[in-house]
Design a protein around this motif. Structure first.
Motif, PDB file in Angstrom:
ATOM      1  N   ILE A  81      -8.491 -75.983  32.033  1.00 55.87           N
ATOM      2  CA  ILE A  81      -7.484 -75.927  33.112  1.00 55.87           C
ATOM      3  C   ILE A  81      -7.589 -77.163  34.015  1.00 55.87           C
ATOM      4  O   ILE A  81      -6.573 -77.747  34.407  1.00 55.87           O
ATOM      5  CB  ILE A  81      -7.619 -74.616  33.928  1.00 55.87           C
ATOM      6  CG1 ILE A  81      -7.473 -73.403  33.001  1.00 55.87           C
ATOM      7  CG2 ILE A  81      -6.580 -74.563  35.038  1.00 55.87           C
ATOM      8  CD1 ILE A  81      -7.702 -72.054  33.663  1.00 55.87           C
ATOM      9  N   VAL A  82      -8.812 -77.586  34.305  1.00 55.59           N
ATOM     10  CA  VAL A  82      -8.994 -78.782  35.150  1.00 55.59           C
ATOM     11  C   VAL A  82      -8.350 -79.996  34.473  1.00 55.59           C
ATOM     12  O   VAL A  82      -7.613 -80.760  35.119  1.00 55.59           O
ATOM     13  CB  VAL A  82     -10.503 -79.048  35.401  1.00 55.59           C
ATOM     14  CG1 VAL A  82     -10.724 -80.449  35.960  1.00 55.59           C
ATOM     15  CG2 VAL A  82     -11.078 -77.998  36.347  1.00 55.59           C
ATOM     16  N   ILE A  83      -8.608 -80.177  33.199  1.00 54.57           N
ATOM     17  CA  ILE A  83      -8.072 -81.358  32.503  1.00 54.57           C
ATOM     18  C   ILE A  83      -6.541 -81.299  32.463  1.00 54.57           C
ATOM     19  O   ILE A  83      -5.865 -82.302  32.713  1.00 54.57           O
ATOM     20  CB  ILE A  83      -8.707 -81.488  31.097  1.00 54.57           C
ATOM     21  CG1 ILE A  83     -10.192 -81.845  31.247  1.00 54.57           C
ATOM     22  CG2 ILE A  83      -7.982 -82.541  30.256  1.00 54.57           C
ATOM     23  CD1 ILE A  83     -11.017 -81.745  29.984  1.00 54.57           C
ATOM     24  N   ALA A  84      -5.993 -80.123  32.204  1.00 54.57           N
ATOM     25  CA  ALA A  84      -4.520 -79.996  32.165  1.00 54.57           C
ATOM     26  C   ALA A  84      -3.924 -80.338  33.533  1.00 54.57           C
ATOM     27  O   ALA A  84      -2.898 -81.016  33.624  1.00 54.57           O
ATOM     28  CB  ALA A  84      -4.133 -78.572  31.755  1.00 54.57           C
ATOM     29  N   ALA A  85      -4.573 -79.885  34.602  1.00 53.83           N
ATOM     30  CA  ALA A  85      -4.052 -80.155  35.952  1.00 53.83           C
ATOM     31  C   ALA A  85      -4.130 -81.649  36.268  1.00 53.83           C
ATOM     32  O   ALA A  85      -3.181 -82.228  36.805  1.00 53.83           O
ATOM     33  CB  ALA A  85      -4.842 -79.341  36.981  1.00 53.83           C
ATOM     34  N   LEU A  86      -5.248 -82.277  35.922  1.00 52.43           N
ATOM     35  CA  LEU A  86      -5.393 -83.720  36.172  1.00 52.43           C
ATOM     36  C   LEU A  86      -4.358 -84.507  35.376  1.00 52.43           C
ATOM     37  O   LEU A  86      -3.738 -85.444  35.891  1.00 52.43           O
ATOM     38  CB  LEU A  86      -6.812 -84.181  35.812  1.00 52.43           C
ATOM     39  CG  LEU A  86      -7.938 -83.652  36.724  1.00 52.43           C
ATOM     40  CD1 LEU A  86      -9.309 -83.888  36.083  1.00 52.43           C
ATOM     41  CD2 LEU A  86      -7.885 -84.327  38.099  1.00 52.43           C
TER      42      LEU A  86
END
Ligand SMILES: NC(=O)c1ccc[n+]([C@@H]2O[C@H](COP(=O)([O-])OP(=O)(O)OC[C@H]3O[C@@H](n4cnc5c(N)ncnc54)[C@H](O)[C@@H]3O)[C@@H](O)[C@H]2O)c1
Length: 348
Positions: A82-87
């Protein structure tokens, strides 16, 4: 940008107890515009109660149109994805601790933040506690000098978190170490000036929680499916020659809970909880206690404040992703060392 538009992904315990109330307290700088949770009724209930306009239940990526930043409060297994998708979608991210389950995931998160030039921080809020801030200033003042030996004890007597998925290795990556010990490891590394770990020896235990009918103060759990650590010890050495003696537990047979972090240096020493400075000068052994430490009692406030200010380009981030990655390197090495029965070398 006037106010940071914030989305929250995973609105269970920590989102409701810390992040949502804290963002409301800082509403001159931030506004919560969207929530997502796989548990639809929880997502809707939290949104309604807090008057949050957008609720997304099918896909968290839908919320990215409504926000400038997201706070990730899902079980640990989902942090990295989720962090990578948001970034990648151009959002700043505050991710709950631990950063992720594995070093590989954390490295990908650091890369994604760099590539997209966005703020990524991890909610290691212990750094923002008043005593920790005082300790950081004492370390910078030279009163302690070069650190020699750090001692950490993060011990709970009988407090296995019986709610959520804390006793599930697949979803959390571990137990007392990755959940609780990580805070004190992070705080130690920060106070020590982020030294490079060289060698890690670790042992993990869970025999106590594998027994039926445990007396547990934080709810009940199934001893048969309990597959994480409830007690961990470790010995860590650093490139600067200092060493760290570490112990954490959710469920130790001890008199009472204990949270201890002390650093003994060349010139003096400190205890962090409560803050105390130990010196030897003028023919005396001196102990200095704090009568008052100024600052917020709720470390969640300065944590959110610093994240928001960093997103708005108004402050330097306190918890940098590269530092949180180092915590996970040590955690992974402790688990590996316990499995193999050998110490793990992390650098020359
Ligand atoms: N900083 C701290 O001191 C602190 C304290 C508690 C928890 N935490 C961390 O916060 C995170 C969540 O812990 P919690 O206590 O709030 O747990 P919780 O079980 O109370 O809440 C987790 C929420 O995430 C939702 N969820 C699960 N999988 C999801 C997914 N893939 N996508 C979206 N939502 C999902 C669940 O439905 C639930 O509402 C963990 O990483 C934990 O380590 C940090």
């Amino acid at each position: 940008m006037n106010k940071l538009r914030m989305g929250i992904i995973g609105v269970g315990g920590i989102a409701q107890q810390r992040h949502i109330p804290v963002f409301f307290k800082l509403q001159d700088k931030v506004t919560i515009t969207a929530v997502h949770d796989l548990n639809e009724s929880r997502a809707r209930e939290v949104a309604e109660k807090n008057r949050i306009p957008h609720v997304f239940v099918d896909d968290y990526k839908e919320m990215f149109h409504e926000v400038d930043a997201v706070t990730i409060c899902t079980p640990n297994k989902f942090h990295a994805e989720i962090v990578i998708a948001a970034l990648e979608a151009g959002k700043h991210v505050l991710c709950e601790k631990p950063m992720a389950i594995s070093v590989e995931e954390c490295e990908a998160m650091v890369e994604a933040a760099k590539k997209n030039d966005k703020v990524l921080s991890i909610a290691y809020h212990y750094r923002h506690k008043k005593q920790a801030q005082a300790a950081k200033l004492a370390m910078a003042s030279g009163e302690v000098g070069d650190p020699l030996v750090t001692r950490v004890q993060a011990l709970r007597r009988r407090k296995v978190p019986g709610w959520g998925v804390f006793t599930n290795k697949e979803l959390q990556g571990g137990g007392s170490l990755i959940d609780y010990g990580c805070h004190l490891l992070d705080l130690s590394l920060w106070l020590l000036g982020n030294p490079e770990p060289v060698e890690v020896m670790g042992r993990t235990y869970n025999r106590l929680s594998k027994q039926p009918n445990q007396v547990n103060e934080w709810g009940s759990f199934d001893h048969e499916t309990f597959d994480v650590d409830d007690h961990v010890t470790s010995y860590i050495t650093f490139e600067n020659g200092s060493s760290l003696l570490f112990e954490c537990s959710w469920s130790a047979n001890i008199k009472e809970d204990k949270e201890h972090l002390s650093i003994s240096g060349v010139n003096g020493g400190i205890d962090v909880f409560p803050f105390e400075l130990y010196q030897a000068k003028n023919g005396m052994l001196l102990n200095t206690q704090a009568q008052t430490i100024l600052g917020e009692d709720d470390a969640g406030i300065p944590q959110a404040q610093n994240f928001i200010d960093a997103c708005l380009g108004q402050a330097e981030l306190v918890v940098k992703p590269e530092e949180a990655l180092k915590v996970t390197k040590i955690i992974e090495a402790i688990y590996q060392s316990s499995e193999t029965g050998r110490s793990v070398r992390l650098s020359k």
